[in-house]
Motif scaffolding. Structure first.
Motif, mmCIF file in Angstrom:
data_model
loop_
_atom_site.group_PDB
_atom_site.id
_atom_site.type_symbol
_atom_site.label_atom_id
_atom_site.label_comp_id
_atom_site.label_asym_id
_atom_site.label_seq_id
_atom_site.Cartn_x
_atom_site.Cartn_y
_atom_site.Cartn_z
ATOM 1 N N LEU A 92 9.025 5.084 -2.056
ATOM 2 C CA LEU A 92 8.720 4.375 -3.296
ATOM 3 C C LEU A 92 9.368 2.994 -3.248
ATOM 4 O O LEU A 92 10.595 2.878 -3.203
ATOM 5 C CB LEU A 92 9.241 5.150 -4.503
ATOM 6 C CG LEU A 92 8.569 6.502 -4.780
ATOM 7 C CD1 LEU A 92 9.157 7.135 -6.032
ATOM 8 C CD2 LEU A 92 7.052 6.334 -4.930
ATOM 9 N N PRO A 93 8.565 1.948 -3.228
ATOM 10 C CA PRO A 93 9.130 0.589 -3.265
ATOM 11 C C PRO A 93 9.985 0.383 -4.505
ATOM 12 O O PRO A 93 9.813 1.050 -5.534
ATOM 13 C CB PRO A 93 7.880 -0.301 -3.295
ATOM 14 C CG PRO A 93 6.778 0.549 -2.751
ATOM 15 C CD PRO A 93 7.099 1.953 -3.172
ATOM 16 N N SER A 120 16.806 3.557 1.040
ATOM 17 C CA SER A 120 16.770 3.181 -0.370
ATOM 18 C C SER A 120 15.436 3.498 -1.029
ATOM 19 O O SER A 120 15.374 3.654 -2.255
ATOM 20 C CB SER A 120 17.060 1.685 -0.522
ATOM 21 O OG SER A 120 18.369 1.378 -0.099
ATOM 22 N N ASP A 121 14.361 3.584 -0.245
ATOM 23 C CA ASP A 121 13.055 3.888 -0.832
ATOM 24 C C ASP A 121 12.745 5.381 -0.814
ATOM 25 O O ASP A 121 11.627 5.798 -1.144
ATOM 26 C CB ASP A 121 11.941 3.094 -0.138
ATOM 27 C CG ASP A 121 11.780 3.437 1.341
ATOM 28 O OD1 ASP A 121 12.457 4.363 1.835
ATOM 29 O OD2 ASP A 121 10.953 2.772 2.005
ATOM 30 N N GLY A 122 13.755 6.208 -0.467
ATOM 31 C CA GLY A 122 13.586 7.651 -0.542
ATOM 32 C C GLY A 122 12.737 8.251 0.556
ATOM 33 O O GLY A 122 12.218 9.364 0.396
ATOM 34 N N ASP A 150 0.910 -4.425 0.023
ATOM 35 C CA ASP A 150 2.319 -4.230 -0.312
ATOM 36 C C ASP A 150 2.841 -2.914 0.261
ATOM 37 O O ASP A 150 3.995 -2.823 0.704
ATOM 38 C CB ASP A 150 2.521 -4.257 -1.824
ATOM 39 C CG ASP A 150 2.341 -5.651 -2.408
ATOM 40 O OD1 ASP A 150 2.281 -6.623 -1.626
ATOM 41 O OD2 ASP A 150 2.246 -5.760 -3.646
ATOM 42 N N GLY A 151 2.001 -1.882 0.248
ATOM 43 C CA GLY A 151 2.414 -0.601 0.814
ATOM 44 C C GLY A 151 2.603 -0.659 2.312
ATOM 45 O O GLY A 151 3.536 -0.048 2.849
ATOM 46 N N GLY A 198 3.862 3.627 -2.795
ATOM 47 C CA GLY A 198 3.566 3.101 -4.120
ATOM 48 C C GLY A 198 2.144 3.318 -4.593
ATOM 49 O O GLY A 198 1.829 3.029 -5.753
ATOM 50 N N MET A 199 1.258 3.840 -3.742
ATOM 51 C CA MET A 199 -0.155 3.984 -4.095
ATOM 52 C C MET A 199 -0.361 5.118 -5.086
ATOM 53 O O MET A 199 0.238 6.179 -4.962
ATOM 54 C CB MET A 199 -0.990 4.211 -2.831
ATOM 55 C CG MET A 199 -2.484 4.329 -3.089
ATOM 56 S SD MET A 199 -3.434 4.443 -1.548
ATOM 57 C CE MET A 199 -3.333 2.729 -0.995
ATOM 58 N N ASP A 200 -1.267 4.893 -6.043
ATOM 59 C CA ASP A 200 -1.553 5.922 -7.029
ATOM 60 C C ASP A 200 -2.502 6.968 -6.453
ATOM 61 O O ASP A 200 -3.217 6.727 -5.476
ATOM 62 C CB ASP A 200 -2.156 5.299 -8.296
ATOM 63 C CG ASP A 200 -3.497 4.630 -8.023
ATOM 64 O OD1 ASP A 200 -4.529 5.302 -8.125
ATOM 65 O OD2 ASP A 200 -3.490 3.431 -7.663
ATOM 66 N N LEU A 201 -2.522 8.131 -7.079
ATOM 67 C CA LEU A 201 -3.307 9.259 -6.575
ATOM 68 C C LEU A 201 -4.801 8.969 -6.602
ATOM 69 O O LEU A 201 -5.534 9.353 -5.678
ATOM 70 C CB LEU A 201 -3.004 10.513 -7.391
ATOM 71 C CG LEU A 201 -3.791 11.768 -7.013
ATOM 72 C CD1 LEU A 201 -3.501 12.191 -5.579
ATOM 73 C CD2 LEU A 201 -3.458 12.906 -7.987
ATOM 74 N N GLU A 202 -5.289 8.287 -7.634
ATOM 75 C CA GLU A 202 -6.727 8.035 -7.732
ATOM 76 C C GLU A 202 -7.223 7.200 -6.552
ATOM 77 O O GLU A 202 -8.246 7.518 -5.932
ATOM 78 C CB GLU A 202 -7.057 7.317 -9.039
ATOM 79 C CG GLU A 202 -8.545 7.029 -9.203
ATOM 80 C CD GLU A 202 -8.875 6.281 -10.483
ATOM 81 O OE1 GLU A 202 -10.052 5.946 -10.686
ATOM 82 O OE2 GLU A 202 -7.941 6.028 -11.275
#
Length: 344
Positions: free
Chosen positions: A14-15, A53-55, A248-249, A320-324
């Motif tokens: 996760l950014p 840091s981004d998990g 960005d991802g 960071g991308m959403d599921l849809e």
């Protein structure tokens, strides 16, 4: 040449700018894996790093146990377990449990690791990582027989130990070995059931597979029986230019590695500011666009394997991308790219 197609690597990064929670990220990853199985993917894969840091996902086999619970058919792979950071007997046990939960669907990709901070965290010897990985392969195979065994090597020693239960798959999960330098790639051919790599250029893939074959033949093995797993970025999309959706991802994905190499996520520099590769390098790393163009680029890499069967693993979900968005890309890839790859 046969082609199987998997989805991954799932890394759960996760950014810093993301509003998503890790609970949401993990839950939606399971939804995406369930979808991938339903639309025809052959496997789903995860990857490991620590103290990021981004998990970045640190626990691969627990995540694959969750994958096993929501799927029935697809294989489940690690790409890769950072072997020297794990106790080999616990790794054997955890892998056996996941293999049992999944009905024999685990593919165990392993590697040496490279990041100094991770070795410091686990008080592991970076200098001995190659020897430790090699000895772990032998220990895993002995452990999965279910019989008591002893072992004495350079880095590992066991006295009359036994691991239960045995994996569901006879002989245990296939062991896939990664690596980049000549020695590591030859070792994969000599010791493992297959080779796993994220090299993206056809020439690099072709050259490494020649080294794998050299290692296999030197050990009296047939290189054509070995699995070849190719990890690739991709993103098929029909609604305009997809690059704003993924850029960005991709920066987070690739830039984290460069930042770690420069000392990020350490006590001295306790944050992660992903480096930003050049626009040309970003786009070369991730073929994105109409399905036919994406398929054409991926086929060039697949064909570099010659007559070998290939398991191509494509990342369609970026940090960071959403599921849809990820779901639409997964469905489109399955409908239009996978058929082209399997018949190409």
């Amino acid at each position: 040449m046969g082609v199987r197609v998997g989805i991954g690597l799932f890394t759960a990064q996760l950014p810093a700018s993301s509003k998503r929670s890790f609970e949401q990220e993990y839950r939606e990853t399971l939804e995406l894996v369930r979808l991938a199985e339903r639309v025809g993917f052959d496997s789903a894969w995860v990857s490991e790093h620590h103290g990021s840091s981004d998990g970045y996902l640190p626990s691969l086999l627990p995540m694959l146990a969750a994958f096993a619970a929501v799927t029935e058919r697809i294989e489940l792979g690690t790409g890769v377990v950072l072997t020297p950071l794990h106790d080999p007997l616990r790794l054997a046990e955890d892998a056996a449990v996941v293999d049992q939960l999944s009905g024999g669907r685990l593919l165990l990709g392993i590697g040496n690791g490279w990041r100094e901070e991770e070795f410091r965290m686990f008080d592991a010897s970076r200098a001995e990582r190659g020897a430790r990985t090699q000895e772990t392969i032998e220990v895993l195979r002995r452990a999965w027989t279910g019989r008591r065994f002893s072992f004495e090597g350079r880095t590992l020693r066991y006295d009359r130990v036994r691991v239960t239960p045995q994996p569901a798959r006879p002989g245990g999960p296939p062991i896939l070995l990664g690596g980049y330098d000549r020695k590591a790639v030859i070792r994969a051919g000599r010791l493992a059931d297959g080779y796993i790599t994220d090299e993206t250029g056809p020439d690099e893939v072709r050259g490494n597979l020649e080294l794998v074959a050299e290692g296999a033949r030197g050990a009296g093995r047939d290189p054509n029986t070995m699995m070849v797993v190719l990890l690739q970025n991709a993103f098929a999309w029909r609604d305009g230019d997809p690059w704003p959706l993924i850029r960005d991802g991709v920066v987070q994905q690739l830039g984290a590695y460069e930042a770690w190499g420069e000392g990020a996520d350490t006590p001295e520099h306790d944050r992660l500011d992903p480096a930003v590769p050049s626009e040309e390098d970003l786009r070369l790393s991730t073929p994105a666009g109409p399905p036919d163009e994406v398929a054409r680029t991926l086929l060039a890499t697949i064909r570099a394997a010659g007559d070998r069967d290939v398991h191509l693993v494509v990342r369609l979900h970026y940090p960071g991308m959403d599921l849809e968005t990820a779901s639409r890309a997964t469905e489109l890839f399955a409908a239009e790219v996978i058929p082209a790859l399997k018949t190409g």
